[in-house]
Scaffold this active site. Structure first.
Site, PDB file in Angstrom:
ATOM      1  CD  GLU A  96      -3.151   0.763   2.195  1.00  0.00           C
ATOM      2  OE1 GLU A  96      -3.553   1.846   2.414  1.00  0.00           O
ATOM      3  OE2 GLU A  96      -2.934   0.221   3.405  1.00  0.00           O
ATOM      4  CG  ASP A  97       1.804   2.969   2.882  1.00  0.00           C
ATOM      5  OD1 ASP A  97       0.314   3.117   2.852  1.00  0.00           O
ATOM      6  OD2 ASP A  97       1.132   2.854   4.561  1.00  0.00           O
TER       7      ASP A  97
END
Length: 723
Positions: A96-97
């Site tokens: 996600e990051d």
């Protein structure tokens, strides 16, 4: 994305793979030292990959972001989870990051780890209209991930636990919001999965974040317990241990420590003071085998007398989350009760770690333990429930009762044990057996006695469900079922039945209106019909017909729109007399009968179209009809079909002599007339006479007339009239 400490990106340097590992990694590796030695280098490699991926990211506290996923893995290592789970925990925020991809994780660490990381990532990806919907949708997404691999939720719970431990970096409002979400969603899931250590810490950290002053006061009181209480605890512990040694039982005896949250909750729920809550001594006895559990029970009962009715055997009948233990309450030497739990080492492990205990994935083909099997069965039930629920919020409302279980244990006629929440009814039991059994249930036998479906059940009862193929769920069922599975299945079935009835009735109403315009659905050009449906965003003709029945379209308005008439034409200009729509009384959710006049078959009736409710049926002599004449476009000509079935409500006013036994005589006459009495009340009463109102059920006017004749034959009855 973790809610406890959102990421902000800065330019900073973290340790490169070639550097010596920092202290937080060495501490984590120490916690994971129970794993086989050949798996430990994989953990170091996971840290190196994660640290490189998160380089430049820091938490609100200022620490490098990689410290958070490593701490999450440390929580799971304390629960002795397998290596795949720990690696996935270290990498759980990378997809996600960071630039790291699912395929990259799969290539480096295997498909199983990539699936876990992907499962955790998907829980946080959805965007919602408001916070309530976000909680509900996240919950559904979480369950879908759990259904594939329970380890996904283990990582999510550990992630939330570390966020709660480091909540101080957040502002006051954010702290309270995250703490409330933790109490509402995450702590109950940890409890349901049997993870009592995680649950207790989540609850206590949430309590501290929401009410810091209350937490501090209670915590201070716990730490400064009077010397006399500590001495009492030591004395009771010594006597219990001495008795167990005398019986030759090898054991581990520990006193149970209450958390500030558990004390606060008990004070609030039971209205007790701090001293009253603390005036209970709690101990846990851990032994080697199940027979020794019962031997130890006899020993503690010999030392202190047990309280009547306070013994629970969760070894013979475990809780749904796999918890097993013997619970007993004893008369203490100082007038205070002593709570004792007795269990084996393995049961103690399951009680504290739940599904994490003896994690089966590291054993290849070995079957899951009982806690895992029960947890997975619960999740499968919830997945079925969420598929049938109409919305996320409805689903979340449905499962709340299942997240806080206080269970009863019941037997099928073949001896199979089913566990249901407290206050469950025979109908809940029917749906627990199978959805089709619930939908077709008509009655039940509890311990061989015939009882209504609304009967509440108690542990140890044997329940048999009587079904009929023609039976169908009733809206009243929603008033007494308590399980989410039953409530969801009933709503789903009622919606289906109501929709089918609405489509049929809407078709008849629209046909009648079109007939007045010298048209019909069959004669309308297909292109015009399809264009009309598309313009008004109806996916199918059935959806439009259902809206007509429910009053969201007036039949004439719909007919004119379909035939492209520019202006309304009143009934006076109609070329045809509008035919009556015949009803059977079974049109669920579309046709209802007014309480003001209680029409029954045989009465002259009229229908009044109400938006969202469909047709409300009134008697032609109803006082309210005068008001309805002001809206003639909402009138619907209706009559009774020749095949009316079922019972209908009616009210009778009965003038009687006021003497002993009158009510019984009148009720007996009604029963002989094959009518059920729903309610009876005295309207007037003096020394000689009384007026009773009976709410009864009848088939039609002939049936009602027969009952009235029977009543008039009674010498105690002076008059009978329909209300």
């Amino acid at each position: 994305m973790n809610p406890g400490n959102p990421v902000k990106t800065v330019r900073s340097r973290v340790s490169s793979p070639a550097d010596e590992a920092p202290d937080y990694v060495l501490k984590f590796e120490q916690l994971a030292s129970y794993l086989p030695k050949d798996q430990l280098p994989l953990l170091r490699r996971a840290w190196e990959v994660g640290a490189a991926a998160h380089e430049g990211q820091v938490r609100k506290s200022g620490e490098p972001y990689i410290t958070h996923p490593v701490a999450v893995a440390g929580v799971l290592a304390e629960l002795r989870m397998d290596a795949e789970t720990l690696i996935a925990a270290i990498l759980h925020d990378t997809i996600e990051d960071t630039p790291l991809t699912r395929d990259g994780i799969a290539a480096e660490f295997g498909e199983s780890v990539a699936e876990l990381v992907d499962g955790v990532t998907k829980l946080d990806k959805l965007k919602f209209r408001d916070r309530q919907e976000a909680a509900a949708e996240s919950f559904r997404k979480m369950l879908l991930a759990m259904s594939r691999d329970l380890r996904v939720i283990m990582i999510k719970l550990a992630d939330r636990l570390h966020n709660m431990r480091t909540l101080g970096a957040q502002g006051p409002e954010a702290r309270k919001r995250i703490a409330r979400e933790t109490l509402d969603i995450y702590a109950p899931i940890a409890q349901r999965l049997g993870m009592s250590l995680v649950k207790s810490e989540l609850q206590d950290l949430s309590f501290r974040a929401m009410y810091p002053w209350r937490h501090a006061v209670i915590d201070k009181h716990i730490r400064s317990q009077p010397v006399m209480r500590r001495e009492s605890m030591d004395q009771i512990e010594g006597l219990l241990s001495k008795r167990l040694h005398k019986e030759g039982i090898k054991h581990r005896l520990v006193s149970r420590v209450k958390t500030p949250w558990s004390i606060y909750n008990k004070m609030r729920a039971e209205g007790k003071s701090f001293d009253q809550v603390m005036d209970v001594f709690g101990f846990r006895v851990v032994v080697k085998t199940v027979p020794e559990c019962y031997h130890a029970l006899g020993a503690v009962h010999a030392q202190y007398k047990p309280l009547d009715g306070r013994f629970r055997d969760f070894i013979a009948i475990p809780k749904a989350n796999g918890y097993q233990s013997l619970h007993t309450v004893l008369f203490g030497p100082y007038g205070s009760p002593i709570e004792v739990q007795i269990r084996t080492e393995e049961m103690d492990l399951v009680a504290e770690r739940g599904v994490a205990a003896h994690w089966s994935y590291k054993f290849g083909n070995e079957a899951p333990n009982s806690a895992q099997s029960r947890a997975h069965a619960w999740i499968v039930d919830l997945i079925e429930s969420q598929r049938a629920a109409g919305s996320s919020l409805e689903f979340l409302d449905n499962v709340k009762v299942d997240l806080f279980p206080d269970e009863v244990y019941l037997f099928t006629p073949k001896g199979k044990i089913l566990s249901l929440p407290r206050n469950s009814t025979a109908l809940d039991f029917a749906y627990a057996v199978h959805t089709d059994v619930g939908n077709q249930a008509v009655a039940s036998r509890v311990d061989r006695k015939l009882v209504p479906l609304r009967t509440r059940l108690a542990s140890g009862q044997t329940v048999e469900i009587i079904t009929a193929k023609s039976a169908a769920p009733k809206p009243q069922w929603l008033e007494f079922v308590v399980t989410s599975k039953a409530r969801t299945a009933i709503r789903h079935q009622l919606k289906q039945l109501e929709h089918e009835d609405a489509v049929q009735l809407g078709h008849r109403m629209l046909d009648n209106a079109l007939e007045q315009l010298d048209s019909s659905l069959e004669r309308l050009p297909q292109q015009r019909l399809e264009a009309f449906l598309a313009e008004h965003r109806y996916p199918r003709l059935e959806a439009f017909l259902a809206d007509v029945a429910l009053g969201n379209w007036m039949p004439m308005q719909a007919a004119q729109a379909l035939t492209a008439f520019a202006e309304l034409r009143g009934g006076g200009h109609s070329k045809h007399v509008q035919e009556k729509i015949l009803i059977t009384g079974s049109e669920r959710g579309v046709v209802s009968f007014a309480n003001c006049c209680q029409p029954i078959p045989g009465d002259e009736i009229m229908g009044y179209h109400t938006a969202g409710k469909g047709i409300v049926v009134h008697r032609m002599d109803c006082p309210n009809v005068v008001e309805f004449r002001k809206s003639p476009e909402r009138w619907v000509p209706i009559g009774w079909d020749s095949k009316v079935t079922g019972d209908f409500d009616a009210s009778l006013l009965v003038d009687v002599e006021n003497r002993t036994g009158v009510l019984a005589q009148v009720a007996a006459a009604m029963a002989q007339g094959q009518s059920n009495i729903d309610r009876v009340e005295y309207l007037e009463r003096d020394y000689n006479a009384a007026v009773l109102r009976f709410q009864i059920q009848v088939r039609d006017r002939n049936h009602l007339a027969e009952i009235m004749r029977r009543l008039r034959r009674l010498s105690v009855v002076q008059g009978v009239r329909r209300q």
